[in-house]
Motif scaffolding. Structure first.
Motif, PDB file in Angstrom:
ATOM      1  N   ARG A 157       0.832  -1.214   0.000  1.00 37.72           N
ATOM      2  CA  ARG A 157       0.000   0.000   0.000  1.00 37.72           C
ATOM      3  C   ARG A 157       0.867   1.265   0.000  1.00 37.72           C
ATOM      4  O   ARG A 157       0.607   2.209  -0.763  1.00 37.72           O
ATOM      5  CB  ARG A 157      -0.922  -0.005   1.217  1.00 37.72           C
TER       6      ARG A 157
ATOM      7  N   GLU B 296      -7.346  -2.900  -2.578  1.00 41.15           N
ATOM      8  CA  GLU B 296      -8.506  -2.571  -1.744  1.00 41.15           C
ATOM      9  C   GLU B 296      -8.572  -3.417  -0.471  1.00 41.15           C
ATOM     10  O   GLU B 296      -9.283  -3.059   0.481  1.00 41.15           O
ATOM     11  CB  GLU B 296      -9.801  -2.721  -2.544  1.00 41.15           C
ATOM     12  N   GLU B 297      -7.827  -4.524  -0.429  1.00 41.79           N
ATOM     13  CA  GLU B 297      -7.845  -5.394   0.745  1.00 41.79           C
ATOM     14  C   GLU B 297      -6.698  -5.110   1.709  1.00 41.79           C
ATOM     15  O   GLU B 297      -6.599  -5.730   2.771  1.00 41.79           O
ATOM     16  CB  GLU B 297      -7.791  -6.863   0.305  1.00 41.79           C
ATOM     17  N   THR B 298      -5.815  -4.183   1.343  1.00 39.89           N
ATOM     18  CA  THR B 298      -4.677  -3.843   2.201  1.00 39.89           C
ATOM     19  C   THR B 298      -5.066  -2.727   3.166  1.00 39.89           C
ATOM     20  O   THR B 298      -6.089  -2.053   2.971  1.00 39.89           O
ATOM     21  CB  THR B 298      -3.471  -3.393   1.356  1.00 39.89           C
TER      22      THR B 298
ATOM     23  N   ARG C 154      -8.642  -5.225  11.381  1.00 38.65           N
ATOM     24  CA  ARG C 154      -9.009  -5.698  10.043  1.00 38.65           C
ATOM     25  C   ARG C 154      -9.659  -7.087  10.112  1.00 38.65           C
ATOM     26  O   ARG C 154      -9.781  -7.765   9.097  1.00 38.65           O
ATOM     27  CB  ARG C 154      -7.773  -5.708   9.150  1.00 38.65           C
ATOM     28  N   HIS C 155     -10.036  -7.497  11.313  1.00 38.40           N
ATOM     29  CA  HIS C 155     -10.746  -8.760  11.548  1.00 38.40           C
ATOM     30  C   HIS C 155      -9.915  -9.987  11.140  1.00 38.40           C
ATOM     31  O   HIS C 155     -10.465 -10.993  10.681  1.00 38.40           O
ATOM     32  CB  HIS C 155     -12.090  -8.766  10.810  1.00 38.40           C
TER      33      HIS C 155
ATOM     34  N   PHE D  30      -1.309  -9.170  -3.508  1.00 39.23           N
ATOM     35  CA  PHE D  30      -2.285  -8.378  -2.747  1.00 39.23           C
ATOM     36  C   PHE D  30      -3.222  -7.651  -3.696  1.00 39.23           C
ATOM     37  O   PHE D  30      -2.816  -7.214  -4.777  1.00 39.23           O
ATOM     38  CB  PHE D  30      -1.569  -7.335  -1.871  1.00 39.23           C
ATOM     39  N   LYS D  31      -4.470  -7.505  -3.272  1.00 40.78           N
ATOM     40  CA  LYS D  31      -5.406  -6.602  -3.930  1.00 40.78           C
ATOM     41  C   LYS D  31      -5.394  -5.310  -3.128  1.00 40.78           C
ATOM     42  O   LYS D  31      -5.583  -5.329  -1.908  1.00 40.78           O
ATOM     43  CB  LYS D  31      -6.810  -7.207  -3.955  1.00 40.78           C
TER      44      LYS D  31
ATOM     45  N   SER E  93      -5.101   0.959   5.062  1.00 40.75           N
ATOM     46  CA  SER E  93      -5.040   2.297   4.489  1.00 40.75           C
ATOM     47  C   SER E  93      -3.596   2.798   4.517  1.00 40.75           C
ATOM     48  O   SER E  93      -2.765   2.315   5.296  1.00 40.75           O
ATOM     49  CB  SER E  93      -5.925   3.263   5.285  1.00 40.75           C
TER      50      SER E  93
END
Length: 450
Positions: free
Chosen positions: A83, A223-225, A293-294, A220-221, A227
């Motif tokens: 990110r 949007e899934e990393t 991030r669960h 990695f995608k 902020s």
């Protein structure tokens, strides 16, 4: 005689590591015993000297390195490094790609080991270079420069933290002065040097790299990393805590610990001490990169366990370096070096740098070179009244110089960027030497004001 024993000891260490392929930790202990016997230390006291060296070296470092490695692994596994790099590169645009890579590598380099940082960043740099239509090394050299500088100059990295412990320097001061020196050093050895290197070794800039050398890569995608702000804050959290403590002490107490500290003084000193700063930072990373991030707790714990495995041998090597250093001190080699340079016009800072350079060329390992150099210059530093934080940085700079075929970093850079040995010597080796020279210049300049 003592200097001859030291020379023979270093030759023995080289032979054990290079010729017999002995584990570095085992080689260090064998060399420490051999040098101690050669220096005439009582045989019954050699084991005690080695134990004291390992214990003194690893006392706080085991905490700092353990927590730091865990924090770095959490950031990496969550995609935080991914990110940071993508956000900065997109923000700076094609015109300032090199600066974006420098800044991203610098931030990531503070949180991660050099080897981990380069493995994470190389695929990103490859993709960006292809997309922007620029030579791979145009971005690779600034990336390597930033990672190397953080590795050699800034706590909580192994070498500067270990030397600070050995020389009784305040880690916060090393960090503050290190950042001041690191910024111009990275710019000179990164973007500026890449332009010069392209002229005298153009063939290296035509290479397309070798991603297969990196092995399987986690994808990695975006949007899934985490902020960008969360990833940067987590990476820099220990630096922020130590910087707060240093600025507070230097602003309110002129850099000297107060005799009658207030409650606030004690609190700031507490959160700014390296071990506590790293513990607080790790807890924050577990929340920011995991719980928030669960991510299941068992997955977080798995990352921590893998991080500990990755630094186990490094800790032993640092302990072995501490043992060798202690034998040199107890055997009188440090005093011999001091006596050799009594009345000399050579600055102790330059001497410490030179010793680290020679050891780096001979041994390959920057950490071992730095630790051995610290044992030799400690008596000289105390006699001359040199600022201990600046000595840490001088040795750290010297320990990066002239990386060549006996250094793992040399081969990593060669393989990832698909260079010949000659091209690697003309790029990577020159790059590391530039960092060492510019770093020393920064140290000497700062010494005029501190």
């Amino acid at each position: 005689m003592q200097m001859l024993i030291l020379l023979l000891g270093i030759i023995l260490l080289l032979v054990l590591i290079i010729k017999f392929k002995l584990n570095t930790y085992v080689a260090l202990i064998i060399t420490a015993v051999a040098v101690a016997l050669g220096l005439g230390m009582p045989a019954a006291k050699i084991a005690t000297s080695i134990q004291n060296g390992i214990g003194a070296q690893l006392g706080e470092l085991a905490l700092v390195f353990g927590f730091w490695a865990m924090l770095g692994r959490l950031v990496a596994d969550a995609g935080g490094a991914y990110r940071i790099a993508h956000t900065l590169i997109n923000a700076f645009g094609r015109r300032f790609l090199q600066l974006a890579v420098v800044l991203a590598s610098f931030i990531i380099g503070i949180a991660l080991f050099f080897e981990v940082g380069i493995v994470l960043l190389v695929p990103i740099v490859f993709a960006i270079a292809v997309e922007a239509g620029v030579p791979l090394l145009t971005l690779g050299i600034p990336m390597a420069a930033a990672l190397s500088v953080t590795h050699g100059f800034l706590p909580p990295h192994p070498a500067p933290t270990a030397i600070a412990t050995a020389l009784n320097a305040q880690t916060g001061h090393v960090l503050a002065y290190g950042i001041i020196i690191a910024i111009p050093t990275v710019l000179v050895a990164g973007p500026l040097f890449s332009k010069i290197a392209k002229k005298y070794v153009p063939g290296a800039f035509e290479r397309t790299g070798n991603l297969t050398a990196l092995g399987p890569q986690k994808t990695f995608k975006l949007e899934e990393t985490p902020s960008f702000s969360s990833a940067v804050l987590t990476s820099l959290f220990p630096v922020i805590l130590m910087a707060i403590a240093t600025i507070y002490q230097m602003t309110l107490h002129a850099g000297v610990a107060p005799k009658n500290p207030s409650g606030l003084d004690n609190f700031i000193a507490f959160i700014g001490s390296p071990s506590i700063a790293m513990l607080i930072s790790l807890l924050f990373a577990m929340w920011a990169m995991g719980i928030r991030r669960h991510i299941p707790v068992k997955d977080i714990m798995s990352s921590l366990e893998e991080a500990v495995k990755s630094i186990a041998m490094l800790l032993l090597v640092i302990g072995g370096g501490g043992a060798f250093k202690q034998v040199l001190i107890d055997g009188g080699v440090g005093n011999a070096v001091k006596n050799l340079f009594i009345g000399s016009d050579i600055s102790p800072l330059i001497l410490g740098w030179l010793i680290a350079v020679v050891l780096r060329i001979a041994l390959g390992s920057a950490t071992v070179a730095a630790l051995t150099a610290s044992g030799l210059v400690l008596p000289l530093m105390q006699q001359a009244g040199v600022n201990s934080a600046l000595m840490v940085l001088a040795i750290g700079a010297g320990s990066l110089a002239a990386s060549h075929v006996n250094d793992a970093g040399f081969w990593m850079f060669k393989e990832y960027f698909d260079l010949s040995v000659k091209e690697t010597l003309l790029t990577w080796t020159v790059l590391e030497t530039l960092i060492a020279i510019v770093g020393l210049g920064g140290v000497l300049l700062l010494s005029l004001f501190i």
